[in-house]
Design an enzyme around this catalytic site. Structure first.
Site, PDB file in Angstrom:
ATOM      1  CB  ILE A  18       1.069  76.518   4.329  1.00 45.36           C
ATOM      2  CG1 ILE A  18       1.006  74.998   4.146  1.00 45.36           C
ATOM      3  CG2 ILE A  18       0.245  77.216   3.271  1.00 45.36           C
ATOM      4  CD1 ILE A  18      -0.400  74.426   4.248  1.00 45.36           C
ATOM      5  N   GLY A  19       4.338  75.745   5.373  1.00 51.41           N
ATOM      6  CA  GLY A  19       5.069  75.267   6.536  1.00 51.41           C
ATOM      7  C   GLY A  19       6.312  74.505   6.143  1.00 51.41           C
ATOM      8  N   GLY A  21       9.430  71.672   7.954  1.00 52.21           N
ATOM      9  CA  GLY A  21       9.854  70.862   9.092  1.00 52.21           C
ATOM     10  C   GLY A  21      11.274  70.382   8.899  1.00 52.21           C
ATOM     11  N   GLY A  22      11.684  69.428   9.726  1.00 54.49           N
ATOM     12  CA  GLY A  22      13.054  68.951   9.671  1.00 54.49           C
ATOM     13  C   GLY A  22      13.394  68.253   8.373  1.00 54.49           C
ATOM     14  CG  ASP A 135       7.447  64.709  17.923  1.00 49.29           C
ATOM     15  OD1 ASP A 135       7.874  65.133  19.011  1.00 49.29           O
ATOM     16  OD2 ASP A 135       7.644  65.290  16.845  1.00 49.29           O
TER      17      ASP A 135
END
Length: 709
Positions: A18-19, A21-22, A135
């Site tokens: 579903i996702g 990132g880095g 962040d």
């Protein structure tokens, strides 16, 4: 390698990605142990071989696992299996705030403030646990389908062992604070800066600073003044504009001291959007925006490039032969994880000579403007320049019978310069004004001298100077600002509360001794804090029967916060999926900012029935039925479901059934009846006997069940 359908930790079944990132991917999974869906964040394979990245990943889990708050994505579990490092988190169905802003172009100020309040409450909980996010950005704020706002991704959070922590992290450059961009200290106020930028984007649909490179954007955060959101959306209230500007001050000391203060002002902006109550401390020389020097530029470039260089090295290392690079020197700094910079532009070499020219021009212009300001100030002081402000006429007020200090304060507020003479008077109490040399209602220019005659003994200037120190005027100051001002002036503070139709809630509505009078050092000054008008409460809106999304919107528009949203039974079947409960009754008077819990109907509570009785024979329904005859007895519920079926020869049949969902049933009897022989005469006059036979009979009766509980 993660595959769809695989099981992790003997309990988490991976369903879909579903996702990403880095340094990690996020999957939707099913927790078979607790029978619920969760989100599983898995460290990418190329990073799992590096101990520094694994350490950072575990730090994220430890930081986030210590936080439990409705506005934070909660962490349930953490583990490692066959080289796969994972964190199990709460699964939030919804979209990121970034996508929500893109979808709506920009948000109304009430919606933006309401979202900001919830996000700030989550961040405040982290700060109370000495955890700084570092962040904060719309991509790390999720809005669930039921309107709940949650902060996620504490991937670069660190537990603060003191008031500040050293950070070498650039963060997402559009939201990074000046101190982060410089690679300096970052503390809770860095999160406040990033939150201010996030509110700016919600209100305007754009970020305050843009540029061709990440370095250029970072420099703008350090060097350029924050634009006002009202430049892009003029209808934004002034108080909301000031909240954003206070959050994004270059100097951390001029921002909000804590998230709690920011939350208080955000709530107040919902209650009093037309009130200008935000105070921003004046900048001193140490707080002034400073030029980006060569050392700062070097640090910014290094921070911007370190992340991409490190990740590139990690990816290349994976594809090298095993013996490659063995002869290379091992003097290499430890790899440290830093958040992925949002923009992917290539960092171009900054044109320092051009920057130096621009800075020089700006410095010259600044010096010219400063010189003009000094000339105007001096000119106005000696009377050369008069723009009419000081000489604007005002109407003289009546001061007879007022206390000396009250009269002085009132006249000073009008812009007049009061002077006092004393005279004994047996008819007027000492310390009260007998008269003024200007009559009430008379027009007088600002800055004019007004001589008051006060009852009492005359005192010399020296005696007056020794009679105490001036009491500052803190009328209509915020409570915290008033207390700080009085303490700084050498007074103790005594606070109480009251109601005022004219002074906004949270501000000083009266003080004793009044501003402008004199009092002994370390003496007490009493201030009364306004709680607003006595009718400042608002009626609870009617949200029953509405869709949850509409209910949340109405409550937000009325300046109320939405708390728990839970499923519950409701007898009204027409309200399934809609709001059936609110923690305050319709029309109840509540304070703005009150948290309202709502309930979502899942329909009436299921009623169950029991049948504890006996089924008798059908002889009362059919006299031809003979006891002992084989009979099939079927019990069918009102819904058509067969509850029981059996064939018997004797009655009654004992029944003992519970948990039935139908309130009634039909009993069906099926049996055969012997038909007698019949005799008939045919056409030729002969008698014919037809033997009897069996015929199938069916009879029914209804039975009502007894409700349980």
């Amino acid at each position: 390698m993660i595959r769809i359908g695989m099981m992790i930790g003997d309990r988490y079944e991976i369903l879909e990605r579903i996702g990403t990132g880095g340094m990690s991917d996020v999957y939707k999974a099913k927790d078979h142990k607790l029978n619920r869906h969760v989100a599983v964040k898995v460290l990418k394979q190329e990073f799992s071989e590096n101990t520094n990245f694994v350490s950072k990943f575990r730090m994220e889990a430890q930081a986030a696992a210590s936080l439990m708050h409705p506005n934070i994505v909660n962490v349930y579990d953490v583990g490692e299996e066959n080289g796969i490092f994972y964190i199990v988190m709460e699964l939030v169905e919804g979209i990121t705030l970034k996508k929500y802003i893109e979808k709506k172009a920009r948000l109304s100020f009430k919606e933006a403030v309401s979202i900001a309040i919830q996000a700030c409450m989550g961040i405040e909980a982290a700060h109370k646990n000495h955890i700084i996010h570092r962040d904060i950005k719309p991509q790390n704020i999720i809005i669930s389908k039921d309107g709940k706002v949650k902060v996620t991704d504490f991937g670069i959070a660190k537990a603060a062992t003191s008031n500040t922590i050293t950070s070498n992290v650039m963060g997402s450059v559009h939201y990074t604070s000046p101190e982060q961009a410089r690679g300096g200290y970052s503390d809770e106020k860095s999160d406040i800066y990033s939150m201010g930028v996030t509110i700016f984007e919600m209100l305007t649909g754009r970020v305050p600073f843009n540029g061709e490179t990440t370095v250029a954007i970072a420099i703008k955060h350090i060097q350029e003044e924050m634009p006002s959101p009202r430049e892009f959306v003029p209808e934004i209230p002034v108080c909301v504009e000031q909240i954003v500007l206070k959050c994004t001050q270059k100097s951390p000391d001029r921002r909000y001291l804590a998230m709690s203060a920011l939350i208080e002002d955000l709530k107040r902006s919902l209650m009093s959007p037309n009130e200008d109550f935000v105070r921003i401390e004046e900048a001193d020389e140490g707080m002034a925006t400073r030029k980006v020097v060569e050392k700062d530029m070097t640090e910014i470039k290094k921070q911007a490039k370190k992340k991409s260089d490190t990740v590139t090295d990690m990816r290349l290392k994976k594809n090298l032969p095993k013996n490659a690079g063995k002869s290379a020197p091992k003097k290499k700094k430890p790899v440290s994880y830093e958040p992925e910079i949002e923009d992917d532009e290539d960092d171009e070499e900054y044109d320092e000579s051009r920057m130096e020219k621009i800075t020089t021009i700006l410095a010259i212009l600044g010096a010219v403007l400063l010189g003009c300001a000094v000339i105007v100030f001096v000119g106005r002081t000696i009377g050369v320049f008069d723009f009419g402000g000081e000489k604007a006429p005002v109407a003289m007020i009546g001061v007879e019978g007022m206390r000396e200090a009250e009269a002085l304060s009132a006249l000073q507020k009008l812009g007049l310069k009061p002077e006092v003479t004393y005279t004994p008077d047996d008819t007027v109490e000492a310390g009260f004004v007998i008269s003024a040399d200007i009559r009430e209602g008379e027009s007088v220019e600002k800055g004019s001298r007004v001589v008051l005659t006060v009852s009492g003994e005359a005192a010399g200037d020296d005696k007056q100077e020794q009679n105490g120190i001036p009491v500052p005027d803190v009328m209509e100051f915020l409570e915290a600002d008033a207390a700080a001002t009085l303490k700084k002036s050498g007074f103790e503070v005594n606070k109480s509360e009251g109601y005022s139709e004219t002074v906004a809630k949270g501000k000083v509505m009266s003080q004793e001794p009044v501003g402008g009078s004199r009092a002994e050092p370390n003496s007490r000054v009493s201030i009364v804090i306004s709680q607003g008008p006595t009718d400042s409460k608002i009626p609870m809106p009617d949200v029953l029967g509405l869709d949850p999304v509409d209910a949340v919107a109405i409550l937000t528009e009325h300046g109320l916060l939405v708390g728990e949203q839970k499923d519950m039974n409701d007898e009204n079947a027409d309200r399934i999926g809609k709001v059936c409960y609110a923690s305050y009754t319709v029309g109840a008077m509540v304070e703005p900012g009150t948290t309202i819990d709502i309930g979502i109907s899942i329909g009436p509570k299921a009623m169950t029935y029991m049948f504890v009785d006996s089924i008798t024979s059908p002889v009362d329904l059919d006299p031809e039925y003979r006891e002992g005859t084989e009979c099939k007895v079927t019990l069918t519920g009102q819904s058509g479901m067969e509850l029981s079926s059996q064939t018997v020869r004797s009655f009654p049949i004992t029944m003992n059934q519970h948990g039935l969902t139908d309130p009634a049933a039909l009993i069906t009897y099926e049996y055969y009846v012997e038909a007698p022989a019949t005799t008939t005469t045919n056409e030729s006059g002969e008698t014919v006997t037809v033997p009897g036979g069996k015929s199938l009979r069916t009879v029914q009766r209804q039975v009502l069940f007894t409700p349980e509980g």
